[in-house]
Design a protein around this motif. Structure first.
Motif, PDB file in Angstrom:
ATOM      1  N   ALA A 138      -3.457  -7.184   7.346  1.00 18.73           N
ATOM      2  CA  ALA A 138      -2.833  -8.506   7.489  1.00 18.73           C
ATOM      3  C   ALA A 138      -2.382  -9.006   6.117  1.00 18.73           C
ATOM      4  O   ALA A 138      -1.251  -9.499   5.957  1.00 18.73           O
ATOM      5  CB  ALA A 138      -3.828  -9.480   8.119  1.00 18.73           C
ATOM      6  N   CYS A 139      -3.246  -8.857   5.115  1.00 16.19           N
ATOM      7  CA  CYS A 139      -2.904  -9.354   3.777  1.00 16.19           C
ATOM      8  C   CYS A 139      -1.754  -8.551   3.170  1.00 16.19           C
ATOM      9  O   CYS A 139      -0.873  -9.110   2.515  1.00 16.19           O
ATOM     10  CB  CYS A 139      -4.131  -9.296   2.869  1.00 16.19           C
ATOM     11  SG  CYS A 139      -5.378 -10.475   3.364  1.00 16.19           S
ATOM     12  N   PHE A 140      -1.749  -7.227   3.403  1.00 10.91           N
ATOM     13  CA  PHE A 140      -0.645  -6.395   2.911  1.00 10.91           C
ATOM     14  C   PHE A 140       0.664  -6.849   3.568  1.00 10.91           C
ATOM     15  O   PHE A 140       1.685  -7.023   2.907  1.00 10.91           O
ATOM     16  CB  PHE A 140      -0.909  -4.920   3.237  1.00 10.91           C
ATOM     17  CG  PHE A 140       0.244  -4.001   2.889  1.00 10.91           C
ATOM     18  CD1 PHE A 140       0.308  -3.384   1.647  1.00 10.91           C
ATOM     19  CD2 PHE A 140       1.271  -3.757   3.805  1.00 10.91           C
ATOM     20  CE1 PHE A 140       1.376  -2.547   1.316  1.00 10.91           C
ATOM     21  CE2 PHE A 140       2.339  -2.922   3.482  1.00 10.91           C
ATOM     22  CZ  PHE A 140       2.389  -2.320   2.234  1.00 10.91           C
ATOM     23  N   ALA A 141       0.579  -7.049   4.896  1.00  7.53           N
ATOM     24  CA  ALA A 141       1.794  -7.344   5.663  1.00  7.53           C
ATOM     25  C   ALA A 141       2.411  -8.679   5.276  1.00  7.53           C
ATOM     26  O   ALA A 141       3.623  -8.860   5.376  1.00  7.53           O
ATOM     27  CB  ALA A 141       1.477  -7.317   7.157  1.00  7.53           C
ATOM     28  N   LEU A 142       1.576  -9.628   4.839  1.00  9.46           N
ATOM     29  CA  LEU A 142       2.180 -10.924   4.506  1.00  9.46           C
ATOM     30  C   LEU A 142       2.552 -11.015   3.029  1.00  9.46           C
ATOM     31  O   LEU A 142       3.087 -12.010   2.571  1.00  9.46           O
ATOM     32  CB  LEU A 142       1.261 -12.087   4.934  1.00  9.46           C
ATOM     33  CG  LEU A 142      -0.123 -12.278   4.306  1.00  9.46           C
ATOM     34  CD1 LEU A 142      -0.038 -12.972   2.975  1.00  9.46           C
ATOM     35  CD2 LEU A 142      -0.994 -13.091   5.257  1.00  9.46           C
ATOM     36  N   SER A 143       2.252  -9.963   2.268  1.00 11.62           N
ATOM     37  CA  SER A 143       2.532 -10.079   0.830  1.00 11.62           C
ATOM     38  C   SER A 143       3.205  -8.825   0.259  1.00 11.62           C
ATOM     39  O   SER A 143       4.434  -8.693   0.315  1.00 11.62           O
ATOM     40  CB  SER A 143       1.219 -10.352   0.086  1.00 11.62           C
ATOM     41  OG  SER A 143       0.322  -9.258   0.226  1.00 11.62           O
ATOM     42  N   VAL A 144       2.374  -7.896  -0.227  1.00 19.94           N
ATOM     43  CA  VAL A 144       2.896  -6.740  -0.962  1.00 19.94           C
ATOM     44  C   VAL A 144       3.928  -5.934  -0.156  1.00 19.94           C
ATOM     45  O   VAL A 144       4.903  -5.437  -0.718  1.00 19.94           O
ATOM     46  CB  VAL A 144       1.698  -5.831  -1.357  1.00 19.94           C
ATOM     47  CG1 VAL A 144       2.170  -4.556  -2.006  1.00 19.94           C
ATOM     48  CG2 VAL A 144       0.772  -6.577  -2.292  1.00 19.94           C
ATOM     49  N   PRO A 203       6.343  -6.797   2.356  1.00 25.17           N
ATOM     50  CA  PRO A 203       7.719  -7.294   2.265  1.00 25.17           C
ATOM     51  C   PRO A 203       8.139  -7.759   0.876  1.00 25.17           C
ATOM     52  O   PRO A 203       9.277  -7.526   0.457  1.00 25.17           O
ATOM     53  CB  PRO A 203       7.731  -8.487   3.233  1.00 25.17           C
ATOM     54  CG  PRO A 203       6.304  -8.847   3.448  1.00 25.17           C
ATOM     55  CD  PRO A 203       5.491  -7.621   3.226  1.00 25.17           C
ATOM     56  N   VAL A 204       7.217  -8.399   0.127  1.00 22.52           N
ATOM     57  CA  VAL A 204       7.645  -9.034  -1.129  1.00 22.52           C
ATOM     58  C   VAL A 204       8.106  -7.989  -2.163  1.00 22.52           C
ATOM     59  O   VAL A 204       9.013  -8.243  -2.953  1.00 22.52           O
ATOM     60  CB  VAL A 204       6.531  -9.970  -1.682  1.00 22.52           C
ATOM     61  CG1 VAL A 204       6.932 -10.549  -3.025  1.00 22.52           C
ATOM     62  CG2 VAL A 204       6.241 -11.097  -0.694  1.00 22.52           C
ATOM     63  N   THR A 205       7.507  -6.785  -2.115  1.00 22.06           N
ATOM     64  CA  THR A 205       7.971  -5.729  -3.021  1.00 22.06           C
ATOM     65  C   THR A 205       9.465  -5.475  -2.809  1.00 22.06           C
ATOM     66  O   THR A 205      10.260  -5.451  -3.760  1.00 22.06           O
ATOM     67  CB  THR A 205       7.178  -4.424  -2.744  1.00 22.06           C
ATOM     68  OG1 THR A 205       5.801  -4.683  -2.998  1.00 22.06           O
ATOM     69  CG2 THR A 205       7.655  -3.277  -3.613  1.00 22.06           C
ATOM     70  N   TRP A 206       9.858  -5.319  -1.536  1.00 22.83           N
ATOM     71  CA  TRP A 206      11.281  -5.035  -1.251  1.00 22.83           C
ATOM     72  C   TRP A 206      12.150  -6.222  -1.620  1.00 22.83           C
ATOM     73  O   TRP A 206      13.271  -6.056  -2.110  1.00 22.83           O
ATOM     74  CB  TRP A 206      11.469  -4.684   0.230  1.00 22.83           C
ATOM     75  CG  TRP A 206      10.764  -3.422   0.619  1.00 22.83           C
ATOM     76  CD1 TRP A 206       9.651  -3.320   1.400  1.00 22.83           C
ATOM     77  CD2 TRP A 206      11.099  -2.077   0.235  1.00 22.83           C
ATOM     78  NE1 TRP A 206       9.262  -2.003   1.528  1.00 22.83           N
ATOM     79  CE2 TRP A 206      10.134  -1.223   0.824  1.00 22.83           C
ATOM     80  CE3 TRP A 206      12.097  -1.514  -0.547  1.00 22.83           C
ATOM     81  CZ2 TRP A 206      10.168   0.170   0.656  1.00 22.83           C
ATOM     82  CZ3 TRP A 206      12.119  -0.139  -0.713  1.00 22.83           C
ATOM     83  CH2 TRP A 206      11.170   0.679  -0.114  1.00 22.83           C
ATOM     84  N   ILE A 207      11.631  -7.443  -1.366  1.00 24.21           N
ATOM     85  CA  ILE A 207      12.443  -8.636  -1.674  1.00 24.21           C
ATOM     86  C   ILE A 207      12.706  -8.672  -3.186  1.00 24.21           C
ATOM     87  O   ILE A 207      13.856  -8.756  -3.634  1.00 24.21           O
ATOM     88  CB  ILE A 207      11.699  -9.934  -1.249  1.00 24.21           C
ATOM     89  CG1 ILE A 207      11.465  -9.974   0.268  1.00 24.21           C
ATOM     90  CG2 ILE A 207      12.500 -11.163  -1.696  1.00 24.21           C
ATOM     91  CD1 ILE A 207      10.653 -11.177   0.759  1.00 24.21           C
ATOM     92  N   ILE A 208      11.627  -8.562  -3.971  1.00 28.01           N
ATOM     93  CA  ILE A 208      11.792  -8.765  -5.417  1.00 28.01           C
ATOM     94  C   ILE A 208      12.609  -7.650  -6.075  1.00 28.01           C
ATOM     95  O   ILE A 208      13.499  -7.919  -6.889  1.00 28.01           O
ATOM     96  CB  ILE A 208      10.415  -8.936  -6.105  1.00 28.01           C
ATOM     97  CG1 ILE A 208       9.797 -10.245  -5.621  1.00 28.01           C
ATOM     98  CG2 ILE A 208      10.556  -8.934  -7.622  1.00 28.01           C
ATOM     99  CD1 ILE A 208       8.537 -10.669  -6.322  1.00 28.01           C
TER     100      ILE A 208
END
Ligand code: BGC
Length: 460
Positions: A365-371, A373-378
């Motif tokens: 859950a924590c991976f899915a809400l952060s690392v 998607p956010v890796t691809w976004i940034i």
């Protein structure tokens, strides 16, 4: 007018996110097929290794292909090419009659995944209005998670179908009954075809068109996805930047790009060193090790897949409100905590029951809400138009190399240091990621790509 523009943007996001769905499906489908293929072709360990790693090798080559081609022939054409490769892989693996051809077609599919992993999120980033860019790129990650889940379900469904299907048709009974792993690959032809059709229908990236000097086409595309005055303004800003760059061309290795490149590579490598794929793909093995029965272990894998999808939705709703950096901080703290606790469970031999599953669910859950998607976004936001393709390719290349390293070393480490040690190592890498993100990431939510460039890229 406004309704039409949001509809168009939504359609563009959906079409390119399909690349993410194929990425997820292609990488996950093998988990159900591998055992059947091994038995059928009597694969020895080396051949089995080739069958699995040919896909990964393809991904790495695909990243290079994307880097070389998407600046030359455009984002749209490269995505179309990736769609064709997915289709060839699906049909080719479905009807392959030798191990060599199977390995060859898996390689071709891998090239498709590598291309899609660079160009799909980049294409979405180049279109997205700043206020919803986080949400749109996170939708690409959502599509990856849906692709993984679809592959689990379709593998399980085809397996049960092979027991019950009654058909006189020799071909159907070949691919869906006696050699059902063929069906597992063949079903990927449907999303591949859909992807091809959708990509034919979407326009080329206006930022790429401006880079190529095709101003009037770029301008008219911008007009269809933004309100007129905003589109006009955006067009002028992008064009001005692009002409300035033509007079002072920079290399990807120029010192002005050092910081964003470092951040991008670091995010990609640490995303993988969190152990995400070890948990997703070795899930049943971990649960068996923990004493779960075989079907219980498989159900747990489905639970993990569903949680992965559901919590990516949190990132979709929050990345433009809460921001990228806070999501990263909260998610990474949760990941570190759950990994440390999972390690402790194994260390103290307390692995029975739902507690372990609960902890792994917290991790996902924590991976899915952060690392996730956010890796691809940034990585898609922090580079200027003129070097984005090369820079994102370098970051994504490091991601796939890290996938390979974890895949190679996870079983070995499991034997050498045991599960507790492995989970603590993953926790350690995520702790480094947390510290680096805290220090180096500057919030990008709501900013235009030009404003982000001001923050991340030193003047040259
Ligand atoms: C990662 C993949 C991973 C997936 C899981 C992606 O962001 O790059 O390696 O399998 O997330 O959801």
């Amino acid at each position: 007018m406004r309704d039409n523009t949001s509809w168009r943007i939504g359609f563009i996001g959906f079409a390119s996110a399909m690349g993410g769905l194929l990425f997820g499906f292609e990488t996950a489908v093998i988990s159900g097929a591998i055992e059947l293929v091994r038995v059928q072709f009597n694969l020895n360990t080396a051949m089995e290794g080739w069958f699995v790693s040919s896909g990964l090798l393809g991904c790495i080559i695909g990243v290079f292909v994307a880097g070389l081609l998407s600046d030359r022939i455009g984002r749209k054409n490269v995505l179309l090419f990736a769609g064709l490769l997915f289709l060839i892989c699906s049909v080719g693996c479905g009807i392959a009659i030798s191990t060599k051809s199977l390995i060859g077609y898996r390689f071709i599919g891998g090239v498709g995944v590598g291309i899609a992993s660079v160009v799909s999120p980049m294409y979405i980033t180049e279109f997205a209005p700043p206020r919803i860019r986080g949400r749109m790129v996170a939708s690409y990650q959502l599509a990856i998670t849906i692709g993984i889940l679809l592959a689990y379900f379709s593998n399980a469904w085809l397996l049960s179908l092979s027991d019950t299907i009654q058909t006189d048709n020799a071909w159907l009974s070949w691919v869906f009954q006696h050699e059902v792993w063929r069906g597992m690959f063949l079903v990927m032809a449907l999303p591949s075809l859909l992807f091809i059709v959708l990509i034919i229908l979407v326009p080329e990236s206006p930022r790429w068109l401006i880079l190529k000097g095709k101003y009037s086409k770029a301008r008219s595309i911008l007009m269809t996805i933004q309100e007129k005055n905003i589109a006009e303004q955006q067009f002028e800003v992008i064009k001005k930047r692009s002409s300035l760059r033509k007079t002072s061309q920079r290399s990807i290795w120029s010192s002005s790009l050092r910081t964003p490149l470092l951040i991008g590579i670091m995010l990609c490598v640490f995303q993988q060193f969190s152990g995400i794929n070890a948990i997703i793909y070795y899930g049943p093995k971990i649960f068996k090790e923990a004493g779960f029965a075989a079907d219980g272990a498989l159900y747990s894998q489905v639970i993990i897949g569903v949680v992965n999808v559901v919590f990516t939705l949190v990132a979709i709703t929050q990345s433009d409100k809460f921001g990228r950096k806070p999501l990263l901080m909260v998610g990474l703290i949760g990941m570190i905590f759950s990994l440390l606790m999972v390690g402790l469970c194994f260390y103290t031999d307390n692995t029975q029951g739902l507690f372990l599953l609960g902890l792994l669910v917290v991790f996902i859950a924590c991976f899915a809400l952060s690392v996730g998607p956010v890796t691809w976004i940034i990585i898609n936001e922090i580079f200027p138009d003129d070097v984005r393709t090369k820079a994102v390719s370098i970051c994504t290349f490091s991601l796939w190399v890290a996938v390979g390293i974890v895949g190679q070393f996870f079983p070995w480490l499991l034997e050498r240091v045991g599960p507790s040690g492995v989970f603590w190592i993953f926790a350690g890498f995520s702790a480094i990621n947390l510290l680096l993100c805290r220090k180096m990431i500057v919030e990008t939510k709501g900013k235009t790509l030009e404003e982000i460039e001001e923050v991340y890229v030193a003047p040259h």
